[in-house]
Design an enzyme around this catalytic site. Sequence first.
Site, PDB file in Angstrom:
ATOM      1  N   ALA A 239       0.830  -1.202   0.000  1.00  0.00           N
ATOM      2  CA  ALA A 239       0.000   0.000   0.000  1.00  0.00           C
ATOM      3  C   ALA A 239       0.867   1.257   0.000  1.00  0.00           C
ATOM      4  O   ALA A 239       1.254   1.766   1.058  1.00  0.00           O
ATOM      5  CB  ALA A 239      -0.943  -0.015   1.197  1.00  0.00           C
ATOM      6  N   LEU A 240       1.133   1.754  -1.208  1.00  0.00           N
ATOM      7  CA  LEU A 240       1.961   2.949  -1.374  1.00  0.00           C
ATOM      8  C   LEU A 240       1.171   4.095  -2.008  1.00  0.00           C
ATOM      9  O   LEU A 240       1.227   5.224  -1.552  1.00  0.00           O
ATOM     10  CB  LEU A 240       3.179   2.608  -2.242  1.00  0.00           C
ATOM     11  CG  LEU A 240       4.160   3.733  -2.554  1.00  0.00           C
ATOM     12  CD1 LEU A 240       4.849   4.217  -1.273  1.00  0.00           C
ATOM     13  CD2 LEU A 240       5.226   3.265  -3.558  1.00  0.00           C
TER      14      LEU A 240
ATOM     15  N   ASP B 265      12.686  -2.234  -6.679  1.00  0.00           N
ATOM     16  CA  ASP B 265      13.845  -2.596  -7.503  1.00  0.00           C
ATOM     17  C   ASP B 265      13.978  -4.109  -7.647  1.00  0.00           C
ATOM     18  O   ASP B 265      14.409  -4.610  -8.684  1.00  0.00           O
ATOM     19  CB  ASP B 265      15.135  -2.015  -6.907  1.00  0.00           C
ATOM     20  CG  ASP B 265      15.406  -0.586  -7.372  1.00  0.00           C
ATOM     21  OD1 ASP B 265      14.684  -0.116  -8.268  1.00  0.00           O
ATOM     22  OD2 ASP B 265      16.326   0.048  -6.836  1.00  0.00           O
TER      23      ASP B 265
ATOM     24  N   GLN C 143      -4.786  -7.800 -34.539  1.00  0.00           N
ATOM     25  CA  GLN C 143      -4.999  -7.425 -35.949  1.00  0.00           C
ATOM     26  C   GLN C 143      -4.938  -8.654 -36.857  1.00  0.00           C
ATOM     27  O   GLN C 143      -5.740  -8.796 -37.781  1.00  0.00           O
ATOM     28  CB  GLN C 143      -3.943  -6.400 -36.369  1.00  0.00           C
ATOM     29  CG  GLN C 143      -4.247  -5.698 -37.681  1.00  0.00           C
ATOM     30  CD  GLN C 143      -5.345  -4.654 -37.550  1.00  0.00           C
ATOM     31  OE1 GLN C 143      -5.784  -4.348 -36.446  1.00  0.00           O
ATOM     32  NE2 GLN C 143      -5.801  -4.126 -38.668  1.00  0.00           N
TER      33      GLN C 143
ATOM     34  N   GLU D 252       3.657   0.095 -10.966  1.00  0.00           N
ATOM     35  CA  GLU D 252       5.071   0.019 -10.536  1.00  0.00           C
ATOM     36  C   GLU D 252       5.947   0.976 -11.347  1.00  0.00           C
ATOM     37  O   GLU D 252       7.087   0.681 -11.680  1.00  0.00           O
ATOM     38  CB  GLU D 252       5.595  -1.418 -10.602  1.00  0.00           C
ATOM     39  CG  GLU D 252       5.029  -2.286  -9.493  1.00  0.00           C
ATOM     40  CD  GLU D 252       5.771  -3.588  -9.319  1.00  0.00           C
ATOM     41  OE1 GLU D 252       7.013  -3.576  -9.416  1.00  0.00           O
ATOM     42  OE2 GLU D 252       5.114  -4.618  -9.084  1.00  0.00           O
TER      43      GLU D 252
ATOM     44  N   TRP E 162      -5.802   2.219  -5.331  1.00  0.00           N
ATOM     45  CA  TRP E 162      -5.198   1.331  -6.340  1.00  0.00           C
ATOM     46  C   TRP E 162      -4.366   0.242  -5.662  1.00  0.00           C
ATOM     47  O   TRP E 162      -3.314  -0.150  -6.166  1.00  0.00           O
ATOM     48  CB  TRP E 162      -4.329   2.104  -7.338  1.00  0.00           C
ATOM     49  CG  TRP E 162      -5.079   3.136  -8.108  1.00  0.00           C
ATOM     50  CD1 TRP E 162      -4.950   4.480  -8.013  1.00  0.00           C
ATOM     51  CD2 TRP E 162      -6.102   2.898  -9.094  1.00  0.00           C
ATOM     52  NE1 TRP E 162      -5.826   5.112  -8.852  1.00  0.00           N
ATOM     53  CE2 TRP E 162      -6.546   4.151  -9.539  1.00  0.00           C
ATOM     54  CE3 TRP E 162      -6.681   1.743  -9.634  1.00  0.00           C
ATOM     55  CZ2 TRP E 162      -7.538   4.303 -10.497  1.00  0.00           C
ATOM     56  CZ3 TRP E 162      -7.670   1.881 -10.581  1.00  0.00           C
ATOM     57  CH2 TRP E 162      -8.085   3.156 -11.018  1.00  0.00           C
ATOM     58  N   ILE E 163      -4.859  -0.253  -4.535  1.00  0.00           N
ATOM     59  CA  ILE E 163      -4.105  -1.244  -3.776  1.00  0.00           C
ATOM     60  C   ILE E 163      -4.464  -2.649  -4.265  1.00  0.00           C
ATOM     61  O   ILE E 163      -5.595  -3.121  -4.073  1.00  0.00           O
ATOM     62  CB  ILE E 163      -4.372  -1.107  -2.263  1.00  0.00           C
ATOM     63  CG1 ILE E 163      -4.075   0.330  -1.809  1.00  0.00           C
ATOM     64  CG2 ILE E 163      -3.530  -2.111  -1.493  1.00  0.00           C
ATOM     65  CD1 ILE E 163      -2.710   0.859  -2.200  1.00  0.00           C
TER      66      ILE E 163
END
Length: 389
Positions: free
Chosen positions: A133-134, A247, A344, A371, A165-166
């Site tokens: 949760a950021l 990271d 397509q 992310e 948006w968690i």
Amino acid sequence: MSTLTGPTRDHLDWPFFGPQHRAVAERLDAFAASGALASVDHHDTDNACRNLVKRLGEAGLLGLATGDAGNAAIDSRSVCLARETLAWHDGLADFAFAMQGLGTGAIGLSGSDELKAAVLPKVTSGEWISAFALSEKEAGSDVAAMACAGREDGDSYVLDGEKTWISNGGIADVYTVFARTGEAPGTRGISAFVVFADDPGFSIIERIDVIAPHPLATIRFDGCRIPASRRLGAPGEGFKIAMRTLDIFRASVAAAAIGFARRALDEALAHAKSRKMFGATLSDLQLTQAALGDMATGIDAAALLTYRAAWRRDVQKLPTTKEAAMAKMTATETAQSVIDRAVQLFGGRGVRTGEIVESLYREIRALRIYEGATEVQKLIVARELMKAG
């Protein structure tokens, strides 16, 4: 109905991989072949995610994302292989796997021994679901704008504010939460905490529906009191912990995109070979061959960047901020293009609900945003270049 059974493994011959990675790929392929993914009912997204986490845990695969419940270093190449494989088969399975790692990565990096012992085994076994949760409504790419606050009160912290948006919001048992604690301005005044779903003052205020169904929510903290022992790292180190966690897993987002792209290419190639057109097949047309050539080349280029970043972290033990950003940016943008070409080539079938390439078209779009959006990745690469210069 697709008759494809699994992704090709030609890239395992690249020098980035060792025998242990081929063994991981074999485990993943055997898991997928067992029907553990195909038998999950996806009509109820929450229950599907719970079932996928449980099955991945029972198969011993979640340990790849959690570092064997914190007992071993996370091997980035194994995580990438897992995400690439799972994404090829099932986007929600990839999501379920990845979030068990992302949601607890900060605990593995900075949690106390007691906190690790309480959380990581349950997440690794699939008993618990985790979340990271950021993000906030006004603090997505701009983390320094974070408003959710945590104040120290005796031997506790009290959290107030919202996160949105968690991923896994609403179904997670444990949340890694980042809140402003005010030790310094901007990102230097953010700390990280562990919150359990049953903590008083924690609530889900909105479920969020998106084009490729995943559990998402806005969560709220109203005087949510938690023990100070659930702070991760030192006060004010939250942003640093968040970036270290991202990271580790950012290159794996690229790997998921590659999995989606490989599936799109495989589906497009099979379709082109069988589709009758103008007295031949679609694959006999030079325009089709040019499209397939572009798709395959783009996928390999993205995969090389992705596994270079993972190898650099695993083997060279070097920072991969720039390399992971390059991989994430290139792989997600390439996958979007590859999947669009596949749709397509399928013509009208490509936009029909229930077709694999239609599902992939919806799945890939979010990866260019979460992310760190593509635009943010470009800034990261440029910033690292200027640092080096």
